[in-house]
Design a protein around this motif. Structure first.
Motif, PDB file in Angstrom:
ATOM      1  N   LEU A  41     -56.749  58.583  41.261  1.00 19.48           N
ATOM      2  CA  LEU A  41     -56.466  59.916  40.743  1.00 19.48           C
ATOM      3  C   LEU A  41     -56.805  60.953  41.803  1.00 19.48           C
ATOM      4  CD1 LEU A  41     -57.964  59.487  37.169  1.00 19.48           C
ATOM      5  CD2 LEU A  41     -55.574  59.295  37.856  1.00 19.48           C
ATOM      6  N   THR A  42     -56.104  62.074  41.784  1.00 19.37           N
ATOM      7  CA  THR A  42     -56.255  63.087  42.823  1.00 19.37           C
ATOM      8  C   THR A  42     -56.402  64.478  42.217  1.00 19.37           C
ATOM      9  OG1 THR A  42     -53.866  63.426  42.985  1.00 19.37           O
ATOM     10  CG2 THR A  42     -54.823  61.703  44.376  1.00 19.37           C
ATOM     11  N   THR A  43     -56.310  65.478  43.088  1.00 21.81           N
ATOM     12  CA  THR A  43     -56.403  66.868  42.651  1.00 21.81           C
ATOM     13  C   THR A  43     -55.319  67.219  41.632  1.00 21.81           C
ATOM     14  OG1 THR A  43     -57.478  67.622  44.686  1.00 21.81           O
ATOM     15  CG2 THR A  43     -56.219  69.263  43.464  1.00 21.81           C
TER      16      THR A  43
ATOM     17  N   PHE B  96     -64.815  71.722  46.034  1.00 21.63           N
ATOM     18  CA  PHE B  96     -65.709  70.769  45.379  1.00 21.63           C
ATOM     19  C   PHE B  96     -65.620  69.404  46.046  1.00 21.63           C
ATOM     20  CE2 PHE B  96     -65.313  73.926  42.075  1.00 21.63           C
ATOM     21  CZ  PHE B  96     -66.545  73.905  41.422  1.00 21.63           C
ATOM     22  N   VAL B  97     -66.772  68.777  46.214  1.00 18.05           N
ATOM     23  CA  VAL B  97     -66.813  67.357  46.532  1.00 18.05           C
ATOM     24  C   VAL B  97     -66.766  66.653  45.177  1.00 18.05           C
ATOM     25  CG1 VAL B  97     -68.165  65.478  47.514  1.00 18.05           C
ATOM     26  CG2 VAL B  97     -68.152  67.713  48.623  1.00 18.05           C
ATOM     27  N   ALA B  98     -65.643  66.039  44.873  1.00 15.87           N
ATOM     28  CA  ALA B  98     -65.366  65.607  43.503  1.00 15.87           C
ATOM     29  C   ALA B  98     -65.215  64.094  43.378  1.00 15.87           C
ATOM     30  CB  ALA B  98     -64.104  66.303  42.986  1.00 15.87           C
ATOM     31  N   ARG B  99     -65.459  63.609  42.178  1.00 14.60           N
ATOM     32  CA  ARG B  99     -65.192  62.224  41.781  1.00 14.60           C
ATOM     33  C   ARG B  99     -64.691  62.241  40.341  1.00 14.60           C
ATOM     34  NH1 ARG B  99     -68.319  59.002  45.642  1.00 14.60           N
ATOM     35  NH2 ARG B  99     -67.648  57.078  44.623  1.00 14.60           N
ATOM     36  N   PHE B 100     -64.173  61.118  39.886  1.00 17.24           N
ATOM     37  CA  PHE B 100     -63.760  60.976  38.490  1.00 17.24           C
ATOM     38  C   PHE B 100     -64.717  60.035  37.764  1.00 17.24           C
ATOM     39  CE2 PHE B 100     -59.714  62.590  40.049  1.00 17.24           C
ATOM     40  CZ  PHE B 100     -59.272  63.363  38.978  1.00 17.24           C
TER      41      PHE B 100
ATOM     42  N   GLN C 186     -62.558  61.905  33.734  1.00 22.85           N
ATOM     43  CA  GLN C 186     -62.931  63.314  33.776  1.00 22.85           C
ATOM     44  C   GLN C 186     -63.452  63.680  35.166  1.00 22.85           C
ATOM     45  OE1 GLN C 186     -62.402  65.508  31.327  1.00 22.85           O
ATOM     46  NE2 GLN C 186     -61.477  63.863  30.127  1.00 22.85           N
ATOM     47  N   PRO C 187     -62.942  64.769  35.759  1.00 21.27           N
ATOM     48  CA  PRO C 187     -63.386  65.157  37.100  1.00 21.27           C
ATOM     49  C   PRO C 187     -64.730  65.877  37.079  1.00 21.27           C
ATOM     50  CG  PRO C 187     -61.734  66.701  36.314  1.00 21.27           C
ATOM     51  CD  PRO C 187     -61.859  65.641  35.253  1.00 21.27           C
TER      52      PRO C 187
ATOM     53  N   ASP D 158     -57.794  66.443  48.829  1.00 26.51           N
ATOM     54  CA  ASP D 158     -57.813  65.008  48.495  1.00 26.51           C
ATOM     55  C   ASP D 158     -58.342  64.131  49.620  1.00 26.51           C
ATOM     56  OD1 ASP D 158     -56.860  65.324  45.866  1.00 26.51           O
ATOM     57  OD2 ASP D 158     -54.779  65.308  46.545  1.00 26.51           O
ATOM     58  N   SER D 159     -58.653  64.725  50.786  1.00 27.20           N
ATOM     59  CA  SER D 159     -59.308  63.927  51.817  1.00 27.20           C
ATOM     60  C   SER D 159     -60.764  63.703  51.410  1.00 27.20           C
ATOM     61  CB  SER D 159     -59.229  64.630  53.171  1.00 27.20           C
ATOM     62  OG  SER D 159     -59.919  65.875  53.131  1.00 27.20           O
TER      63      SER D 159
END
Length: 255
Positions: A110-112, A183-187, A197-198, A215-216
């Motif tokens: 999953l991505t942005t 944001f440094v994000a994960r799901f 959920q992000p 997305d990098s």
């Protein structure tokens, strides 16, 4: 008519087997985690094998029925001979598309694009279901994106974060309200990718768009500080001196 029915039977079985083979392959290669929670791996693979056996059995034992009225209508025969080729060609194209989508193209995370459809840090359960226990000796090196995002969402003040350093790894996704923040994000996946959920930790880095692609994946190590932009909804952010690009980990989701 018999040929059309035979093709129809084969199409259903082949499409089913392609999906089942893809499921088993993803399970054996560990990539099934991109779609479902690891707790369901064994169950899913076993059910896929059983379903494959049943699909083959259903095809082998189901009789082919003949339509005795198929040739009674001369006009129908003419139309059938004229357009009958569309059915097998369509079947081949459908099966080919399934092979490419399920067996050739690599599975993706999953991505942005998904973040934009869901509320980043908006799910209370994703952040509080496994609320982090504060370490007695003040060692926060094992804290993850989820742990820090949970603490930020809990409303802990700037005094709490003043002496703490975070190291977080995730993909870059922009803040919708502050162009200087990403944001440094994960799901977080509870059952499968559908319910993912992000979550993310805000990073203040003006001009980040010129250095890092959305997305990098990056790793950020920094202390927490007050956001220089008082109008931003993210009042506490990471302000790193450097950001290190990295590759997507084998396990990109949080469970």
């Amino acid at each position: 008519m018999v040929i059309r029915r035979l093709v129809g039977r084969w199409q259903g079985v082949v499409l089913s087997l392609i999906g089942l083979i893809a499921t088993v392959w993803l399970g054996l290669s560990g990539q099934l985690a991109l779609y479902i929670h690891p707790r369901y791996f064994v169950f899913t693979v076993i059910m896929a094998v059983i379903a494959g056996v049943l699909a083959l059995a259903a095809f082998a034992f189901a009789p082919i029925t003949h339509d005795g009225h198929a040739h009674d209508n001369e006009h129908g025969d003419e139309a059938g001979s004229r357009w009958g080729w569309l059915w097998p060609v369509g079947s081949v194209l459908t099966i080919s598309a399934a092979v490419v989508a399920l067996l050739i193209l690599p599975p993706s995370t999953l991505t942005t694009a998904t973040v934009a459809q869901r509320d980043l840090n908006g799910s209370a359960s994703a952040l509080t279901l496994k609320a982090p226990a504060l370490p007695s000796k003040g060692d926060y090196s094992a804290f993850t994106v989820r742990d820090w995002a949970s603490l930020l969402r809990s409303g802990a003040g700037q005094d709490f974060f003043a002496d703490k350093t975070a190291t977080v790894t995730g993909f870059v996704t922009p803040d919708r309200t502050d162009a200087n923040v990403f944001f440094v994000a994960r799901f977080v996946v509870t059952c499968c990718a559908v319910d993912a959920q992000p979550i993310g930790v805000p990073v203040y880095h003006p001009g980040w768009q010129n250095e890092y692609k959305t997305d990098s994946w990056v790793t950020v190590t920094s202390s927490f500080r007050a956001n220089p932009n008082p109008a931003s909804r993210e009042t506490i952010v990471l302000i790193p001196d450097s950001i290190n690009p990295t590759t997507q980990p084998a396990q990109p989701y949080v469970y």
